[in-house]
Design a protein around this motif. Structure first.
Motif, PDB file in Angstrom:
ATOM      1  N   PRO A 118     -70.320  -1.069  -7.391  1.00 22.35           N
ATOM      2  CA  PRO A 118     -70.262  -1.688  -6.062  1.00 22.35           C
ATOM      3  C   PRO A 118     -69.489  -0.878  -5.015  1.00 22.35           C
ATOM      4  CG  PRO A 118     -69.999  -3.379  -7.717  1.00 22.35           C
ATOM      5  CD  PRO A 118     -69.947  -2.050  -8.432  1.00 22.35           C
ATOM      6  N   VAL A 119     -68.707   0.102  -5.449  1.00 23.72           N
ATOM      7  CA  VAL A 119     -68.004   0.981  -4.501  1.00 23.72           C
ATOM      8  C   VAL A 119     -69.024   1.670  -3.594  1.00 23.72           C
ATOM      9  CG1 VAL A 119     -66.615   3.096  -4.334  1.00 23.72           C
ATOM     10  CG2 VAL A 119     -65.963   1.282  -5.947  1.00 23.72           C
ATOM     11  N   PHE A 120     -70.195   2.013  -4.153  1.00 15.94           N
ATOM     12  CA  PHE A 120     -71.234   2.667  -3.357  1.00 15.94           C
ATOM     13  C   PHE A 120     -71.807   1.734  -2.285  1.00 15.94           C
ATOM     14  CE2 PHE A 120     -71.270   4.967  -7.413  1.00 15.94           C
ATOM     15  CZ  PHE A 120     -71.033   6.250  -6.948  1.00 15.94           C
ATOM     16  N   LEU A 121     -71.541   0.438  -2.457  1.00 15.19           N
ATOM     17  CA  LEU A 121     -72.026  -0.554  -1.503  1.00 15.19           C
ATOM     18  C   LEU A 121     -70.913  -1.031  -0.575  1.00 15.19           C
ATOM     19  CD1 LEU A 121     -74.230  -2.560  -4.016  1.00 15.19           C
ATOM     20  CD2 LEU A 121     -74.999  -0.908  -2.292  1.00 15.19           C
ATOM     21  N   GLY A 122     -69.778  -0.329  -0.620  1.00 16.66           N
ATOM     22  CA  GLY A 122     -68.677  -0.639   0.294  1.00 16.66           C
ATOM     23  C   GLY A 122     -67.611  -1.560  -0.262  1.00 16.66           C
ATOM     24  N   MET A 123     -67.718  -1.969  -1.525  1.00 17.73           N
ATOM     25  CA  MET A 123     -66.710  -2.848  -2.129  1.00 17.73           C
ATOM     26  C   MET A 123     -65.565  -2.001  -2.679  1.00 17.73           C
ATOM     27  SD  MET A 123     -67.998  -5.814  -1.593  1.00 17.73           S
ATOM     28  CE  MET A 123     -67.176  -6.977  -2.656  1.00 17.73           C
ATOM     29  N   LYS A 124     -64.401  -2.559  -2.664  1.00 15.48           N
ATOM     30  CA  LYS A 124     -63.240  -1.882  -3.226  1.00 15.48           C
ATOM     31  C   LYS A 124     -62.921  -2.488  -4.595  1.00 15.48           C
ATOM     32  CE  LYS A 124     -60.959  -0.540   1.085  1.00 15.48           C
ATOM     33  NZ  LYS A 124     -61.954   0.438   1.329  1.00 15.48           N
ATOM     34  N   PRO A 125     -62.633  -1.635  -5.587  1.00 18.20           N
ATOM     35  CA  PRO A 125     -62.240  -2.184  -6.895  1.00 18.20           C
ATOM     36  C   PRO A 125     -60.838  -2.776  -6.798  1.00 18.20           C
ATOM     37  CG  PRO A 125     -62.108   0.215  -6.910  1.00 18.20           C
ATOM     38  CD  PRO A 125     -62.671  -0.176  -5.575  1.00 18.20           C
ATOM     39  N   PRO A 126     -60.497  -3.652  -7.716  1.00 18.94           N
ATOM     40  CA  PRO A 126     -59.156  -4.246  -7.661  1.00 18.94           C
ATOM     41  C   PRO A 126     -58.077  -3.179  -7.872  1.00 18.94           C
ATOM     42  CG  PRO A 126     -60.265  -4.848  -9.697  1.00 18.94           C
ATOM     43  CD  PRO A 126     -61.260  -4.113  -8.855  1.00 18.94           C
ATOM     44  N   ALA A 127     -56.958  -3.386  -7.221  1.00 19.79           N
ATOM     45  CA  ALA A 127     -55.838  -2.450  -7.384  1.00 19.79           C
ATOM     46  C   ALA A 127     -55.418  -2.442  -8.852  1.00 19.79           C
ATOM     47  CB  ALA A 127     -54.677  -2.881  -6.501  1.00 19.79           C
ATOM     48  N   GLY A 128     -55.123  -1.273  -9.337  1.00 19.65           N
ATOM     49  CA  GLY A 128     -54.622  -1.160 -10.700  1.00 19.65           C
ATOM     50  C   GLY A 128     -55.694  -1.030 -11.767  1.00 19.65           C
ATOM     51  N   LEU A 129     -56.965  -1.078 -11.385  1.00 22.64           N
ATOM     52  CA  LEU A 129     -58.014  -0.893 -12.391  1.00 22.64           C
ATOM     53  C   LEU A 129     -57.992   0.567 -12.824  1.00 22.64           C
ATOM     54  CD1 LEU A 129     -60.312  -2.261 -13.950  1.00 22.64           C
ATOM     55  CD2 LEU A 129     -61.863  -1.440 -12.180  1.00 22.64           C
ATOM     56  N   ASP A 130     -57.743   0.782 -14.076  1.00 27.07           N
ATOM     57  CA  ASP A 130     -57.547   2.121 -14.628  1.00 27.07           C
ATOM     58  C   ASP A 130     -58.881   2.753 -14.999  1.00 27.07           C
ATOM     59  OD1 ASP A 130     -56.747   4.362 -16.150  1.00 27.07           O
ATOM     60  OD2 ASP A 130     -55.015   3.287 -16.944  1.00 27.07           O
ATOM     61  N   ARG A 131     -59.048   4.026 -14.644  1.00 26.89           N
ATOM     62  CA  ARG A 131     -60.271   4.749 -15.008  1.00 26.89           C
ATOM     63  C   ARG A 131     -60.428   4.865 -16.519  1.00 26.89           C
ATOM     64  NH1 ARG A 131     -62.548   8.126 -10.637  1.00 26.89           N
ATOM     65  NH2 ARG A 131     -63.773   8.982 -12.324  1.00 26.89           N
ATOM     66  N   ASP A 132     -59.321   4.763 -17.231  1.00 29.46           N
ATOM     67  CA  ASP A 132     -59.349   4.856 -18.691  1.00 29.46           C
ATOM     68  C   ASP A 132     -59.316   3.471 -19.340  1.00 29.46           C
ATOM     69  OD1 ASP A 132     -59.310   7.679 -18.603  1.00 29.46           O
ATOM     70  OD2 ASP A 132     -57.139   7.648 -18.317  1.00 29.46           O
ATOM     71  N   ALA A 133     -59.781   2.460 -18.627  1.00 35.53           N
ATOM     72  CA  ALA A 133     -59.723   1.084 -19.128  1.00 35.53           C
ATOM     73  C   ALA A 133     -60.413   0.931 -20.476  1.00 35.53           C
ATOM     74  CB  ALA A 133     -60.334   0.124 -18.105  1.00 35.53           C
ATOM     75  N   GLU A 134     -61.497   1.681 -20.689  1.00 38.03           N
ATOM     76  CA  GLU A 134     -62.243   1.541 -21.949  1.00 38.03           C
ATOM     77  C   GLU A 134     -61.367   1.778 -23.171  1.00 38.03           C
ATOM     78  OE1 GLU A 134     -66.076   3.453 -22.483  1.00 38.03           O
ATOM     79  OE2 GLU A 134     -66.522   3.145 -20.365  1.00 38.03           O
ATOM     80  N   THR A 135     -60.439   2.704 -23.071  1.00 36.67           N
ATOM     81  CA  THR A 135     -59.585   3.005 -24.221  1.00 36.67           C
ATOM     82  C   THR A 135     -58.240   2.291 -24.152  1.00 36.67           C
ATOM     83  OG1 THR A 135     -58.779   5.003 -23.126  1.00 36.67           O
ATOM     84  CG2 THR A 135     -60.652   5.249 -24.636  1.00 36.67           C
ATOM     85  N   LYS A 136     -57.894   1.750 -22.997  1.00 29.59           N
ATOM     86  CA  LYS A 136     -56.584   1.114 -22.836  1.00 29.59           C
ATOM     87  C   LYS A 136     -56.614  -0.411 -22.976  1.00 29.59           C
ATOM     88  CE  LYS A 136     -54.397   4.715 -20.114  1.00 29.59           C
ATOM     89  NZ  LYS A 136     -53.757   5.053 -18.850  1.00 29.59           N
ATOM     90  N   ILE A 137     -57.718  -1.039 -22.620  1.00 26.07           N
ATOM     91  CA  ILE A 137     -57.809  -2.498 -22.738  1.00 26.07           C
ATOM     92  C   ILE A 137     -58.493  -2.790 -24.064  1.00 26.07           C
ATOM     93  CG2 ILE A 137     -58.737  -4.625 -21.734  1.00 26.07           C
ATOM     94  CD1 ILE A 137     -58.598  -3.233 -19.003  1.00 26.07           C
ATOM     95  N   THR A 138     -57.717  -3.289 -25.015  1.00 21.96           N
ATOM     96  CA  THR A 138     -58.255  -3.452 -26.361  1.00 21.96           C
ATOM     97  C   THR A 138     -58.183  -4.879 -26.898  1.00 21.96           C
ATOM     98  OG1 THR A 138     -56.123  -2.786 -27.291  1.00 21.96           O
ATOM     99  CG2 THR A 138     -57.774  -1.044 -26.988  1.00 21.96           C
ATOM    100  N   SER A 139     -57.323  -5.727 -26.343  1.00 22.62           N
ATOM    101  CA  SER A 139     -57.239  -7.088 -26.872  1.00 22.62           C
ATOM    102  C   SER A 139     -58.444  -7.894 -26.408  1.00 22.62           C
ATOM    103  CB  SER A 139     -55.940  -7.776 -26.441  1.00 22.62           C
ATOM    104  OG  SER A 139     -56.048  -8.299 -25.138  1.00 22.62           O
ATOM    105  N   LYS A 140     -58.955  -8.705 -27.297  1.00 19.33           N
ATOM    106  CA  LYS A 140     -60.148  -9.497 -27.000  1.00 19.33           C
ATOM    107  C   LYS A 140     -59.947 -10.347 -25.744  1.00 19.33           C
ATOM    108  CE  LYS A 140     -63.092 -13.105 -28.940  1.00 19.33           C
ATOM    109  NZ  LYS A 140     -63.508 -13.792 -30.171  1.00 19.33           N
ATOM    110  N   ASP A 141     -58.814 -11.021 -25.636  1.00 17.68           N
ATOM    111  CA  ASP A 141     -58.559 -11.881 -24.469  1.00 17.68           C
ATOM    112  C   ASP A 141     -58.638 -11.097 -23.163  1.00 17.68           C
ATOM    113  OD1 ASP A 141     -58.221 -14.076 -26.101  1.00 17.68           O
ATOM    114  OD2 ASP A 141     -56.037 -14.020 -26.050  1.00 17.68           O
TER     115      ASP A 141
END
Length: 182
Positions: A83-106
């Motif tokens: 959605p950034v390409f459509l002018g939306m801003k991602p939430p602050a603090g969303l890490d580019r490495d989220a795939e490897t850093k966010i691991t808990s199911k919740d």
């Protein structure tokens, strides 16, 4: 007397708010179709993410490919990134490495759920008249806003299919197969 007047005022304001919400135009055409697809993939992906046991979130079919949890975070990350390409801003603090850093199911389920709301907000923010306007996309190529939305829908469904295959490889029956998707 003042309390009654205040109650009447509050009731009338809530009635006005209710009427305005019902009077809001409902999307039609392509955006309505896109939002129906979004509702479908969200229901299936979130119910599957909830059905997979947490201990299976680190499972991957082979070295070098995404794990179960990484697939769900990948969907969520794209739901913020595209959605950034459509002018939306991602939430602050969303890490580019989220795939490897966010691991808990919740946390994965929470991020996934919130990301679908971001896509919904994005789709609703684009007037029908702007769907054929072009934007710079990956690699500087031009694409219509409609094409970007279509790419988001196909991307979500592609990785839902991947998550379904992973679930079945781990003896998890996808809720959509049982008619119990949330």
């Amino acid at each position: 007397m003042r309390r009654n007047a205040l109650r009447c005022l509050l009731l009338s304001l809530s009635a006005v708010t209710f009427v305005h919400a019902e009077d809001a135009p409902k999307p039609v055409g392509f955006r309505a179709e896109f939002l129906a697809q979004l509702d479908d993939v969200q229901k299936k992906a979130v119910s599957l993410a909830n059905a997979v046991p947490e201990e299976k979130y680190a499972w991957r079919p082979t070295e070098g490919v995404r794990s179960v949890g990484e697939v769900f975070v990948h969907i969520a990350s794209a739901n913020y990134g595209i959605p950034v390409f459509l002018g939306m801003k991602p939430p602050a603090g969303l890490d580019r490495d989220a795939e490897t850093k966010i691991t808990s199911k919740d946390k994965v389920v929470e991020l996934l759920t919130e990301s679908f709301e971001n896509v919904r907000k994005t789709a609703l923010s684009i007037p029908d008249a702007d769907l054929d306007k072009t934007v710079k996309f990956f690699g500087g190529k031009m694409a219509t806003k409609r094409a970007v939305l279509l790419l988001m829908a196909t991307h979500m469904h592609e990785h839902l299919g991947q998550a379904i295959a992973y679930a079945r490889m781990n003896n998890v029956i996808p809720p959509l197969s049982t008619g119990k998707s949330e």
